[in-house]
Motif scaffolding. Structure first.
Motif, PDB file in Angstrom:
ATOM      1  N   TYR A 135       0.814  -1.216   0.000  1.00 35.02           N
ATOM      2  CA  TYR A 135       0.000   0.000   0.000  1.00 35.02           C
ATOM      3  C   TYR A 135       0.848   1.266   0.000  1.00 35.02           C
ATOM      4  O   TYR A 135       0.327   2.372   0.102  1.00 35.02           O
ATOM      5  N   ARG A 136       2.179   1.131  -0.093  1.00 40.86           N
ATOM      6  CA  ARG A 136       3.061   2.299  -0.130  1.00 40.86           C
ATOM      7  C   ARG A 136       3.548   2.556  -1.556  1.00 40.86           C
ATOM      8  O   ARG A 136       3.719   1.645  -2.353  1.00 40.86           O
ATOM      9  N   ASP A 137       3.816   3.833  -1.829  1.00 37.81           N
ATOM     10  CA  ASP A 137       4.429   4.215  -3.096  1.00 37.81           C
ATOM     11  C   ASP A 137       5.497   5.260  -2.791  1.00 37.81           C
ATOM     12  O   ASP A 137       5.172   6.390  -2.439  1.00 37.81           O
ATOM     13  N   PRO A 138       6.788   4.885  -2.890  1.00 35.88           N
ATOM     14  CA  PRO A 138       7.294   3.585  -3.343  1.00 35.88           C
ATOM     15  C   PRO A 138       7.269   2.558  -2.224  1.00 35.88           C
ATOM     16  O   PRO A 138       7.314   2.896  -1.034  1.00 35.88           O
ATOM     17  N   VAL A 139       7.215   1.298  -2.623  1.00 37.18           N
ATOM     18  CA  VAL A 139       7.221   0.206  -1.662  1.00 37.18           C
ATOM     19  C   VAL A 139       8.640   0.048  -1.104  1.00 37.18           C
ATOM     20  O   VAL A 139       9.617   0.291  -1.815  1.00 37.18           O
ATOM     21  N   PRO A 140       8.821  -0.299   0.180  1.00 36.95           N
ATOM     22  CA  PRO A 140      10.172  -0.579   0.683  1.00 36.95           C
ATOM     23  C   PRO A 140      10.809  -1.710  -0.119  1.00 36.95           C
ATOM     24  O   PRO A 140      10.161  -2.723  -0.401  1.00 36.95           O
ATOM     25  N   THR A 141      12.058  -1.542  -0.503  1.00 36.78           N
ATOM     26  CA  THR A 141      12.682  -2.525  -1.381  1.00 36.78           C
ATOM     27  C   THR A 141      13.446  -3.616  -0.635  1.00 36.78           C
ATOM     28  O   THR A 141      13.667  -4.690  -1.189  1.00 36.78           O
ATOM     29  N   LEU A 147      -2.103  -9.024 -15.414  1.00 40.78           N
ATOM     30  CA  LEU A 147      -1.462  -8.797 -14.107  1.00 40.78           C
ATOM     31  C   LEU A 147      -0.426  -7.685 -14.202  1.00 40.78           C
ATOM     32  O   LEU A 147      -0.172  -6.973 -13.214  1.00 40.78           O
ATOM     33  N   ALA A 148       0.189  -7.543 -15.378  1.00 39.59           N
ATOM     34  CA  ALA A 148       1.247  -6.551 -15.562  1.00 39.59           C
ATOM     35  C   ALA A 148       0.726  -5.182 -15.995  1.00 39.59           C
ATOM     36  O   ALA A 148       1.494  -4.212 -15.956  1.00 39.59           O
ATOM     37  N   HIS A 149      -0.561  -5.101 -16.387  1.00 37.93           N
ATOM     38  CA  HIS A 149      -1.057  -3.836 -16.920  1.00 37.93           C
ATOM     39  C   HIS A 149      -2.364  -3.349 -16.306  1.00 37.93           C
ATOM     40  O   HIS A 149      -2.809  -2.233 -16.619  1.00 37.93           O
ATOM     41  N   ARG A 150      -2.991  -4.137 -15.452  1.00 39.73           N
ATOM     42  CA  ARG A 150      -4.217  -3.694 -14.788  1.00 39.73           C
ATOM     43  C   ARG A 150      -3.924  -3.539 -13.298  1.00 39.73           C
ATOM     44  O   ARG A 150      -3.669  -4.515 -12.603  1.00 39.73           O
ATOM     45  N   GLY A 151      -3.965  -2.309 -12.829  1.00 36.38           N
ATOM     46  CA  GLY A 151      -3.641  -2.049 -11.432  1.00 36.38           C
ATOM     47  C   GLY A 151      -4.774  -2.383 -10.486  1.00 36.38           C
ATOM     48  O   GLY A 151      -5.961  -2.357 -10.864  1.00 36.38           O
ATOM     49  N   VAL A 152      -4.415  -2.726  -9.252  1.00 35.05           N
ATOM     50  CA  VAL A 152      -5.381  -2.940  -8.178  1.00 35.05           C
ATOM     51  C   VAL A 152      -4.941  -2.090  -6.990  1.00 35.05           C
ATOM     52  O   VAL A 152      -3.773  -1.705  -6.876  1.00 35.05           O
ATOM     53  N   THR A 153      -5.867  -1.792  -6.104  1.00 35.28           N
ATOM     54  CA  THR A 153      -5.579  -0.934  -4.953  1.00 35.28           C
ATOM     55  C   THR A 153      -5.279  -1.773  -3.720  1.00 35.28           C
ATOM     56  O   THR A 153      -5.975  -2.748  -3.424  1.00 35.28           O
ATOM     57  N   PHE A 154      -4.215  -1.381  -3.025  1.00 28.93           N
ATOM     58  CA  PHE A 154      -3.859  -1.975  -1.739  1.00 28.93           C
ATOM     59  C   PHE A 154      -4.054  -0.903  -0.668  1.00 28.93           C
ATOM     60  O   PHE A 154      -3.771   0.278  -0.899  1.00 28.93           O
ATOM     61  N   ARG A 155      -4.511  -1.345   0.505  1.00 34.40           N
ATOM     62  CA  ARG A 155      -4.793  -0.348   1.547  1.00 34.40           C
ATOM     63  C   ARG A 155      -4.509  -0.921   2.936  1.00 34.40           C
ATOM     64  O   ARG A 155      -4.713  -2.103   3.192  1.00 34.40           O
ATOM     65  N   TYR A 156      -4.018  -0.044   3.806  1.00 31.54           N
ATOM     66  CA  TYR A 156      -3.858  -0.363   5.230  1.00 31.54           C
ATOM     67  C   TYR A 156      -4.276   0.862   6.036  1.00 31.54           C
ATOM     68  O   TYR A 156      -3.911   1.989   5.696  1.00 31.54           O
ATOM     69  N   ARG A 157      -5.039   0.625   7.091  1.00 28.76           N
ATOM     70  CA  ARG A 157      -5.386   1.731   7.971  1.00 28.76           C
ATOM     71  C   ARG A 157      -5.539   1.248   9.396  1.00 28.76           C
ATOM     72  O   ARG A 157      -5.976   0.126   9.661  1.00 28.76           O
ATOM     73  N   ASP A 158      -5.128   2.117  10.312  1.00 25.17           N
ATOM     74  CA  ASP A 158      -5.374   1.917  11.732  1.00 25.17           C
ATOM     75  C   ASP A 158      -5.642   3.291  12.322  1.00 25.17           C
ATOM     76  O   ASP A 158      -5.931   4.249  11.591  1.00 25.17           O
ATOM     77  N   ALA A 159      -5.538   3.424  13.641  1.00 25.64           N
ATOM     78  CA  ALA A 159      -5.881   4.698  14.274  1.00 25.64           C
ATOM     79  C   ALA A 159      -4.942   5.822  13.852  1.00 25.64           C
ATOM     80  O   ALA A 159      -5.318   6.998  13.887  1.00 25.64           O
ATOM     81  N   ARG A 196      -4.013  -9.870   1.833  1.00 23.67           N
ATOM     82  CA  ARG A 196      -4.580  -9.263   3.046  1.00 23.67           C
ATOM     83  C   ARG A 196      -4.879  -7.778   2.856  1.00 23.67           C
ATOM     84  O   ARG A 196      -5.782  -7.233   3.485  1.00 23.67           O
ATOM     85  N   SER A 197      -4.091  -7.112   2.008  1.00 23.08           N
ATOM     86  CA  SER A 197      -4.226  -5.662   1.840  1.00 23.08           C
ATOM     87  C   SER A 197      -4.902  -5.274   0.527  1.00 23.08           C
ATOM     88  O   SER A 197      -5.211  -4.107   0.324  1.00 23.08           O
ATOM     89  N   MET A 198      -5.109  -6.252  -0.357  1.00 23.41           N
ATOM     90  CA  MET A 198      -5.676  -5.922  -1.659  1.00 23.41           C
ATOM     91  C   MET A 198      -7.172  -5.670  -1.547  1.00 23.41           C
ATOM     92  O   MET A 198      -7.907  -6.434  -0.917  1.00 23.41           O
ATOM     93  N   GLN A 199      -7.631  -4.592  -2.180  1.00 18.13           N
ATOM     94  CA  GLN A 199      -9.045  -4.263  -2.220  1.00 18.13           C
ATOM     95  C   GLN A 199      -9.698  -4.940  -3.426  1.00 18.13           C
ATOM     96  O   GLN A 199      -9.025  -5.509  -4.277  1.00 18.13           O
ATOM     97  N   GLN A 200     -11.007  -4.880  -3.467  1.00 18.41           N
ATOM     98  CA  GLN A 200     -11.723  -5.484  -4.587  1.00 18.41           C
ATOM     99  C   GLN A 200     -11.244  -4.876  -5.904  1.00 18.41           C
ATOM    100  O   GLN A 200     -11.268  -3.656  -6.069  1.00 18.41           O
ATOM    101  N   PRO A 201     -10.766  -5.690  -6.851  1.00 15.01           N
ATOM    102  CA  PRO A 201     -10.240  -5.125  -8.105  1.00 15.01           C
ATOM    103  C   PRO A 201     -11.293  -4.330  -8.863  1.00 15.01           C
ATOM    104  O   PRO A 201     -12.438  -4.767  -8.992  1.00 15.01           O
ATOM    105  N   SER A 202     -10.906  -3.162  -9.343  1.00 17.40           N
ATOM    106  CA  SER A 202     -11.773  -2.338 -10.186  1.00 17.40           C
ATOM    107  C   SER A 202     -11.298  -2.485 -11.625  1.00 17.40           C
ATOM    108  O   SER A 202     -10.597  -1.634 -12.169  1.00 17.40           O
ATOM    109  N   ILE A 203     -11.672  -3.610 -12.227  1.00 21.93           N
ATOM    110  CA  ILE A 203     -11.215  -3.983 -13.566  1.00 21.93           C
ATOM    111  C   ILE A 203     -12.443  -4.262 -14.420  1.00 21.93           C
ATOM    112  O   ILE A 203     -13.458  -4.767 -13.919  1.00 21.93           O
ATOM    113  N   SER A 204     -12.385  -3.936 -15.691  1.00 22.11           N
ATOM    114  CA  SER A 204     -13.532  -4.119 -16.567  1.00 22.11           C
ATOM    115  C   SER A 204     -14.008  -5.560 -16.551  1.00 22.11           C
ATOM    116  O   SER A 204     -13.223  -6.496 -16.335  1.00 22.11           O
TER     117      SER A 204
END
Length: 360
Positions: free
Chosen positions: A187-193, A232-244, A271-279
């Motif tokens: 869920y980070r951009d950029p992701v830790p490498t 998989l290489a061209h359709r993005g999906v959203t990852f999310r994490y939230r707490d207090a 665990r962090s992937m949201q419902q894909p918003s893909i055609s």
């Protein structure tokens, strides 16, 4: 811009003129620090060759209409024809290839320690993972290991973080549940490498760790389902994490490829992937490829398994190697790890500097 410089036949090199002009290393074009002084905007559109002379290993070129002279060695010219690095992919049978070192051998300072550190870091870079034994079981020691090659990347989890079973965790890593192999912080951009995990205590039953080469898995998916792999290489999906205290999200592809189509990253964490918003047309084949990726990640054939004991630390390239663990029984003992993040550019910089030391 027309024109190429064709070198003698035994060199087998055909260099565009603009590329050759751009790599001039004379005092007018390059600073002693190695940084370029030549502004590419000043390279003439009508660049052409004047006199070209060969003197042993050197080629002297007069550039027109500038009147600038450049001297190139044959090694300069060959560098223009570089090949693309290709990683060595691995599966579960590669356990003996895992780069392993002892903390005292790589951290003691001096030439010998630097040689051992170089060997270990080079192996980590090539395979995407490695093990370090004998790390002191002190609070925050994981960050000091990261500082052997770079800088700690601090996040909302802190400079380092604890991984142990707690009541009502906001992150499943802090439960006693098994964790499927995954990449961290998608869920980070950029992701830790780079990620490091250091074992402080390990008396609980269960909790074995395993690693998976995500690039190898991606290639398996490409071979079996090329159209699905492309999604998989061209359709993005959203990852999310939230707490207090944090609400983090980004949209990215499961597989990241470079312009040549070579896999250079995976981002896999159900665990962090949201419902894909893909055609609707793409969603079915996207899921076919995604589920194949997940099944291969879970297949023991692709997993290197081990149990961390106190003082053991593993490191992974978080863009490539997925890590997971089996469930453990919290009432049977204690399992306490500490982790931190760093970046691959620091690791590769240290490899380059230590390699220079070895050449002197």
């Amino acid at each position: 811009m027309p024109g190429n410089l064709t070198t003698p036949p035994d060199w087998q090199l055909d260099v565009p003129l603009v590329a050759l002009r751009d790599r001039c290393s004379c005092g007018e074009c390059r600073h002693p620090s190695g940084q370029r002084l030549l502004d590419p905007a000043t390279i003439p559109l009508d660049l052409r060759l004047g006199e070209v002379t060969v003197d042993g290993d050197n080629v002297c070129v007069l550039w027109l209409p500038e009147g600038h002279r450049s001297v190139y060695s044959t090694s300069d010219l060959r560098q223009a024809d570089h090949s693309t690095w290709r990683p060595t992919l691995w599966d579960g049978s590669a356990g003996e290839m895992l780069p392993v070192a002892d903390h005292s051998a790589v951290s003691g300072g001096g030439r010998k320690a630097h040689q051992q550190l170089l060997r270990w870091l080079s192996g980590v870079d090539a395979m995407g993972c490695g093990l370090l034994h004998g790390v002191p079981t002190d609070d925050g020691e994981v960050a000091r290991v990261a500082e052997l090659f770079g800088h700690v990347r601090e996040t909302n989890y802190g400079r380092w973080f604890d991984v142990r079973s707690v009541v009502d965790p906001t992150n499943l890593a802090n439960s006693s549940l098994g964790l499927a192999a995954h990449t961290d912080n998608p869920y980070r951009d950029p992701v830790p490498t780079m990620q490091l995990l250091h074992c402080l205590e390990s008396t609980a039953s269960g909790g074995e760790n395993f690693l998976v080469d995500g690039w190898r898995v991606a290639e398996e998916v490409r071979a079996a389902q090329p159209a699905g792999f492309a999604l998989l290489a061209h359709r993005g999906v959203t990852f999310r994490y939230r707490d207090a205290a944090a609400d983090l999200s980004t949209t990215a592809t499961i597989v990241d490829v470079d312009p040549t189509g070579t896999v250079r990253g995976v981002r896999f964490n159900p665990r962090s992937m949201q419902q894909p918003s893909i055609s609707a047309d793409d969603l079915g084949p996207w899921y076919d490829a995604y589920l194949l990726f997940a099944r291969l990640v879970a297949d023991p054939r692709f997993q290197i398994c081990f149990r961390l004991e106190p003082g053991d630390l593993f490191i992974v390239d978080n863009r490539r190697v997925l890590h997971g663990r089996t469930a453990f029984e919290p009432t049977s003992g204690t399992r306490h790890l500490q982790g931190c993040y760093a970046d691959v550019d620091g690791l590769r910089s240290t490899i380059a500097v230590l390699s220079r030391e070895g050449d002197t």
